[in-house]
Design an enzyme around this catalytic site. Structure first.
Site, mmCIF file in Angstrom:
data_model
loop_
_atom_site.group_PDB
_atom_site.id
_atom_site.type_symbol
_atom_site.label_atom_id
_atom_site.label_comp_id
_atom_site.label_asym_id
_atom_site.label_seq_id
_atom_site.Cartn_x
_atom_site.Cartn_y
_atom_site.Cartn_z
ATOM 1 N N ASP A 103 0.952 -1.255 -0.054
ATOM 2 C CA ASP A 103 -0.238 0.001 0.095
ATOM 3 C C ASP A 103 0.890 1.217 -0.328
ATOM 4 O OD1 ASP A 103 -2.062 -1.589 0.193
ATOM 5 O OD2 ASP A 103 -2.380 -1.518 2.455
HETATM 6 N N1 URA Z 1 -1.363 -6.010 3.832
HETATM 7 C C1 URA Z 1 -1.819 -4.589 3.978
HETATM 8 O O1 URA Z 1 -2.929 -4.436 4.419
HETATM 9 N N2 URA Z 1 -1.029 -3.665 3.296
HETATM 10 C C2 URA Z 1 0.032 -3.897 2.848
HETATM 11 O O2 URA Z 1 0.804 -3.194 2.005
HETATM 12 C C3 URA Z 1 0.642 -5.313 2.617
HETATM 13 C C4 URA Z 1 -0.059 -6.191 3.194
#
Ligand code: URA
Length: 233
Positions: A103
């Protein structure tokens, strides 16, 4: 491709170093009388020598980035910088893409490559490559949270996750290992046990660990043993 770009992509030095090599007469391209850093070469076809040694075209590149917050796991984005912007310059012409997504507000281990087959192998739902994260939470992890993660957390859309490992490593800090990669998975797993993720950092993929000496935004090539560990450890 420009000759200096090609030589730098082999790891023979920075663009500045290889320009010096070329100007110093240490590089030869078969069939060309005069060469310069700008000389256009076709690396798969041209015979190119550095210090008399034939160079071997490298098709694939594997880069570890300590992804900073604020950039997206994409090749191109209208609004935000991408992880590719942080790849070393000498590899940027090699059709790089991120193998897996973090993310925008997640930091840590991001793998950038141009090897589609490897990306497919490690990202395929069948591969079960472990991904390890450190999560900072708005509450303490309990024994029952860990037990639920081990059984399989049910997400907001009804999907039951594969068994995951959850371990408290500080008052509100936890280490999580998941074996799949659903959208926002870690955040949604914690939401299912009533906790918000305040920050998230990936520190491992398969047997590959984030090089903690890389500051956020720094990247380097994987070593041979790291590449091996990614899939085999
Ligand atoms: N899980 C999440 O919620 N975000 C990420 O970036 C990776 C795994």
């Amino acid at each position: 491709m420009r000759l200096d770009k090609y030589l730098a992509s082999l790891g023979l030095g920075s663009r500045k170093d290889v320009k010096k090599m070329i100007k110093g007469g240490r590089v030869r391209v078969e069939g060309r009388e005069k060469i310069s850093p700008e000389t256009s070469v076709e690396p798969k076809r041209d015979k190119i020598y550095a210090d008399g040694v034939p160079t071997v075209y490298r098709e694939f590149v594997y880069i570890m980035l300590n992804k900073p917050k604020g950039c997206v796991s994409a090749v191109y984005d209208k609004k935000y910088p991408t992880v590719i912007d942080f790849a070393p310059e000498e590899f940027k012409h090699m059709s790089l893409f991120p193998a897996g997504r973090l993310d925008i507000d997640t930091e840590g281990l991001s793998l950038i490559t141009n090897d589609g087959a490897l990306a497919h192998r490690i990202l395929s739902p069948k591969s079960h490559v472990p991904k390890t994260y450190i999560a900072e939470l708005d509450g303490a992890v309990t024994e029952s949270d860990a037990a639920l993660f081990k059984r399989g957390v049910k997400l907001d859309d009804g999907y039951v996750c594969k068994p995951a490992e959850l371990e408290s490593i500080g008052e509100t800090t936890a280490r999580v290992v998941i074996y799949e990669g659903k959208f926002h998975q870690v955040k949604r797993m914690f939401a299912a046990v009533g906790k918000n993720v305040l920050s998230l950092r990936r520190i491992g993929m398969g047997g590959l660990s984030l090089d903690e000496s890389l500051a956020p935004g720094e990247a380097r090539e994987l070593t041979e043993s790291e590449l091996w560990a990614l899939e085999n450890k």
